[in-house]
Scaffold this active site. Structure first.
Site, PDB file in Angstrom:
ATOM      1  N   LYS A  22      -6.388  -6.654 -38.856  1.00  0.00           N
ATOM      2  CA  LYS A  22      -5.546  -5.605 -38.267  1.00  0.00           C
ATOM      3  C   LYS A  22      -5.706  -5.607 -36.749  1.00  0.00           C
ATOM      4  CE  LYS A  22      -5.772  -2.211 -42.047  1.00  0.00           C
ATOM      5  NZ  LYS A  22      -4.338  -2.166 -42.370  1.00  0.00           N
ATOM      6  N   LYS A  54      -8.451   4.299 -55.010  1.00  0.00           N
ATOM      7  CA  LYS A  54      -8.799   3.164 -54.146  1.00  0.00           C
ATOM      8  C   LYS A  54     -10.034   3.500 -53.311  1.00  0.00           C
ATOM      9  CE  LYS A  54      -7.031   0.589 -50.092  1.00  0.00           C
ATOM     10  NZ  LYS A  54      -5.853   0.293 -49.244  1.00  0.00           N
ATOM     11  N   ASP A  84     -10.089   4.548 -45.819  1.00  0.00           N
ATOM     12  CA  ASP A  84      -9.359   3.808 -46.847  1.00  0.00           C
ATOM     13  C   ASP A  84      -9.941   3.994 -48.258  1.00  0.00           C
ATOM     14  OD1 ASP A  84      -7.032   2.405 -47.245  1.00  0.00           O
ATOM     15  OD2 ASP A  84      -7.936   0.427 -46.979  1.00  0.00           O
ATOM     16  N   ARG A  98      -4.063  -3.078 -53.477  1.00  0.00           N
ATOM     17  CA  ARG A  98      -3.394  -3.361 -54.750  1.00  0.00           C
ATOM     18  C   ARG A  98      -4.184  -4.369 -55.586  1.00  0.00           C
ATOM     19  NH1 ARG A  98       1.941  -5.101 -51.598  1.00  0.00           N
ATOM     20  NH2 ARG A  98       0.949  -3.657 -50.164  1.00  0.00           N
TER      21      ARG A  98
HETATM   22  N1  BES Z   1      -5.144   0.658 -45.999  1.00  0.00           N
HETATM   23  C1  BES Z   1      -3.926   0.079 -45.605  1.00  0.00           C
HETATM   24  C2  BES Z   1      -2.766   1.054 -45.569  1.00  0.00           C
HETATM   25  C3  BES Z   1      -2.858   2.164 -44.535  1.00  0.00           C
HETATM   26  C4  BES Z   1      -2.308   1.983 -43.272  1.00  0.00           C
HETATM   27  C5  BES Z   1      -3.441   3.365 -44.855  1.00  0.00           C
HETATM   28  C6  BES Z   1      -2.394   2.992 -42.335  1.00  0.00           C
HETATM   29  C7  BES Z   1      -3.518   4.388 -43.921  1.00  0.00           C
HETATM   30  C8  BES Z   1      -2.991   4.204 -42.661  1.00  0.00           C
HETATM   31  C9  BES Z   1      -3.546  -1.043 -46.571  1.00  0.00           C
HETATM   32  O1  BES Z   1      -4.605  -1.744 -47.119  1.00  0.00           O
HETATM   33  C10 BES Z   1      -2.757  -2.026 -45.789  1.00  0.00           C
HETATM   34  O2  BES Z   1      -3.280  -2.592 -44.893  1.00  0.00           O
HETATM   35  N2  BES Z   1      -1.491  -2.210 -46.164  1.00  0.00           N
HETATM   36  C11 BES Z   1      -0.653  -3.129 -45.493  1.00  0.00           C
HETATM   37  C12 BES Z   1       0.151  -3.865 -46.516  1.00  0.00           C
HETATM   38  C13 BES Z   1       0.879  -5.048 -45.988  1.00  0.00           C
HETATM   39  C14 BES Z   1      -0.074  -6.110 -45.499  1.00  0.00           C
HETATM   40  C15 BES Z   1       1.756  -5.595 -47.080  1.00  0.00           C
HETATM   41  C16 BES Z   1       0.237  -2.351 -44.543  1.00  0.00           C
HETATM   42  O3  BES Z   1       0.596  -1.209 -44.846  1.00  0.00           O
HETATM   43  O4  BES Z   1       0.513  -2.855 -43.461  1.00  0.00           O
HETATM   44 ZN    ZN Z   2      -6.365  -0.733 -47.258  1.00  0.00          ZN
HETATM   45 MN    MN Z   3      -5.267  -3.325 -45.889  1.00  0.00          MN
END
Ligand code: BES
Ligand code: ZN
Ligand code: MN
Length: 503
Positions: A283, A271, A294, A357
Site C-alpha cells: 500500500k 476478518k 483491519d 477475502r
Molecule cells: N483492508 C483493506 C480494505 C480497507 C481499505 C479497509 C481502507 C479500510 C480502509 C483490504 O484488504 C484491501 O486492501 N482491499 C483492496 C482490494 C483490492 C486490492 C482489490 C482495496 O480496497 O484497495
Molecule cells: Zn485488508
Molecule cells: Mn488489503
C-alpha cells in the site's frame, strides 16, 4: 462506571452535573417554566435550541437543586432513537472533557419519549447507557503520562457514577435497560480497544488471548488452532497471507451454547488482519497506520458474541476468526501465485492486498462444513471501494436471502449502525475469472465491493442464508473526520440486534 436508577426527588440528587433533557417541542412548552422555578435566567433559551446533542451549562439559580451544575441537553425533535443516543454521547463527552465524575440525568420524561420515538423505556435506558460508554471512551493505555505537568491529567478516569432519575412507573424497565446497556457498552469498549491497539501490540496470538479471556470470564468455549492445525485443515488462504509474516497465524473459534433450547445456529465470521501493509502489492505509505484497524470485523464478532452470552440469547453462536498480519518479505506470497483454499477451490492471487477475502474464504467454508449453521454472517474491513461508495458512516452489505437482508437492514436502523444493501448479481462473476485458477482474488477497477462479495459467495458452498457486511468505512474514524478518532466498535451493536431478532 457505576450506573444506577433512582426514583428520588431531583432536588435531592447530589451530583457534579445534572442534565435536563429537552426536545424542541418541550423547549417551547415547558423549558421556560422549569428554568423559572429553578431561578435561572431565561435568556439562555435564546442560545439553547435543543438540537440533538446540544449541551448548555447553567450556573447559579435558586439553589433549589443539590446538583453543583445543571446542563440543558438537546434531544432534537424528540422523535428518534438516534437523536436520543446522540444526546447521551455528547453529554458523556462533555462530562469527560470537564473531568466530572459523578453525573445524573433527569429521565422523568422517558415514558413520553418512548411513545414519541416508538420505542420502549428499556430500549431508551439501554441506549442512553451505551451512549455514555461511547461518549466517555478514551484510548489512553499507551500514554505514559511522563511529560504531563499534573500527574493525573493524561489518563482520564471517565465517568465513575451515572444516575438516571425516572418516575416510579418507569423504574423496573429502566433498570432492565441499564443492565443491558452496560453489557453492550462494555463489549463495544472491548472491540474499540482491540481495534485501537497497533500491530506491535496486537498479533494473531493476542486476539486469541483476548478471546480466551472473555470465554473464561463469561463461560463459553474458545478454541485456537495454531499453525500446525491450520496446515492440517488445508486453510491455504490464511497460510498464504501469513507467508510474509514473522508471527504465526491463528484460527480462533468462539462457541456459545445456551442453557435451554437452541432457536438457531448462527456462524459469525470476522476478518482478523492485525495489520494490512498490502503485502508485496504494498500500500502507499500515507495513512498506512490506519490498517491496524483491519481486524475490526474480528473485534465486532468478539464483542457481539460476548454480549450475546451475557444476555443469554437462546442461540448457538459460533464466532470464527482467521487472524494474521499481511506483510511483504522474501517469504511472502507473490502476485500471480495460485493457492488452494480449505474448500479445495483454487485462487490466483492477482493482488496480495486483497488478502481479507483469502482468509475469509477458509473461515466460511470451514464454518459451513463443520457447524452446519442456519445462518452465516461475515463482517470485514474488506474494500476501500466501499468507502468510496457509502462513506465513513455506513456499511455496505450483501445477502442471498431477502428475509435475512431485511433483518440486517432493520437491525442497522435500530442500532444506529446503518447498512445499505448491494447486489450479488452473477454478471459480476466475469470480473473475477482467472485463466489459470478457479477464480482471481481481484476484480479490476469497477465495483470493488461487489466483486469482493461475489468472491466470498464461492466459499459458502450453496448455503442459502448468508450475508456479508463490509465495514471498511465505519469501523475506524481517521483523524479529524469527526468527533471520534480511531476504532468505533461498529458492528457489535448491529450484530447483536440481528441476533436478538433471531432469538
Ligand atoms: N483492508 C483493506 C480494505 C480497507 C481499505 C479497509 C481502507 C479500510 C480502509 C483490504 O484488504 C484491501 O486492501 N482491499 C483492496 C482490494 C483490492 C486490492 C482489490 C482495496 O480496497 O484497495
Ligand atoms: Zn485488508
Ligand atoms: Mn488489503
Amino acid at each position: 462506571m457505576k450506573i444506577s436508577v433512582t426514583k428520588c426527588d431531583l432536588a435531592l440528587v447530589e451530583t457534579d452535573l445534572l442534565a435536563l433533557p429537552f426536545s424542541s417541542i418541550e423547549l417551547e412548552k415547558e423549558a421556560g417554566m422549569t428554568l423559572a422555578v429553578l431561578g435561572f435566567d431565561l435568556r439562555v433559551l435564546k442560545d439553547f435550541k435543543a438540537e440533538a446533542g446540544e449541551v448548555v451549562l447553567l450556573y447559579g439559580g435558586s439553589g433549589k437543586y443539590s446538583a453543583s451544575r445543571i446542563a440543558l441537553l438537546g434531544l432534537g425533535e424528540g422523535k428518534s432513537l438516534d437523536d436520543w443516543r446522540k444526546a447521551a454521547v455528547s453529554f458523556a463527552a462533555r462530562t469527560v472533557e470537564m473531568k466530572l465524575e459523578n453525573v445524573a440525568v433527569d429521565c422523568s420524561g422517558i415514558e413520553n419519549f418512548a411513545v414519541s420515538t416508538g420505542q420502549n423505556v428499556a430500549i431508551l435506558a439501554a441506549a442512553f447507557v451505551e451512549g455514555c460508554f461511547g461518549g466517555s471512551y478514551k484510548f489512553d493505555r499507551l500514554k505514559s503520562g511522563k511529560l504531563d505537568k499534573k500527574k493525573s491529567s493524561s489518563k482520564s478516569k471517565g465517568i465513575s457514577e451515572l444516575l438516571l432519575r425516572v418516575n416510579a412507573g418507569a423504574f423496573k424497565e429502566s433498570e432492565k435497560g441499564v443492565a443491558e446497556g452496560k453489557i453492550v457498552g462494555s463489549c463495544q469498549k472491548m472491540a474499540r480497544d482491540l481495534v485501537n491497539l497497533p500491530g506491535n501490540y496486537l498479533q494473531a496470538a493476542d486476539i486469541a488471548k483476548a478471546a480466551e479471556e472473555s470465554g473464561k470470564k463469561y463461560g463459553y468455549d474458545v478454541t485456537v488452532f495454531q499453525k500446525k492445525e491450520i496446515e492440517a485443515l488445508g486453510m491455504g488462504g490464511l497460510l498464504a497471507v501469513n507467508k510474509g509474516s514473522d508471527h504465526p497465524p491463528a484460527f480462533i473459534i468462539l462457541d456459545y451454547k445456551p442453557k435451554g433450547k437452541v432457536k438457531s445456529v448462527v456462524a459469525l465470521v470476522g476478518k482478523g488482519v492485525t495489520f494490512d501493509s498490502g503485502g508485496i502489492s504494498l500500500k502507499p505509505s500515507e495513512n498506512m497506520g490506519e490498517m491496524k484497524s483491519d481486524m475490526s470485523g474480528a473485534a465486532s464478532v468478539m464483542g457481539a458474541v460476548e454480549a450475546a452470552v451475557r444476555l443469554e440469547l437462546p442461540l448457538h453462536i459460533i464466532g470464527l476468526i482467521p487472524a494474521t498480519d499481511n506483510m511483504p518479505s522474501a517469504t511472502a506470497q507473490q502476485p500471480g501465485d495460485v493457492i488452494t483454499t480449505h474448500s479445495g477451490i483454487t485462487v490466483e492471487v492477482g493482488n496480495t492486498d486483497a488478502e481479507g477475502r483469502l482468509i475469509l474464504a477458509d473461515a466460511l467454508s470451514y464454518g459451513k462444513e463443520k457447524y452446519k449453521p442456519d445462518v452465516i454472517i461475515d463482517i470485514a474491513t474488506l474494500t476501500g471501494a466501499c468507502i468510496v461508495a457509502l462513506g465513513y458512516a455506513v456499511a455496505g452489505f450483501f445477502s442471498n436471502n431477502d428475509k435475512l437482508a431485511e433483518e440486517i437492514f432493520q437491525a442497522g436502523q435500530q442500532s444506529g449502525e446503518k447498512v445499505w444493501r448491494m447486489p450479488l448479481w452473477d454478471l459480476y462473476d466475469e470480473q473475477i475469472k482467472s485463466d489459470v485458477a478457479d477464480f482471481n482474488n481481484t476484480g479490476g477497477r469497477g465495483a470493488g465491493t461487489v466483486t469482493a462479495a461475489k468472491f466470498l459467495e464461492k466459499f459458502i458452498d450453496g448455503h442459502n442464508n448468508w450475508a456479508h457486511i463490509d465495514i471498511a468505512g465505519p469501523s475506524f474514524s481517521p483523524k479529524g473526520a469527526g468527533k471520534v478518532n480511531g476504532g468505533t466498535g461498529f458492528g457489535v451493536s448491529l450484530l447483536l440486534e440481528v441476533l436478538k431478532k433471531m432469538s
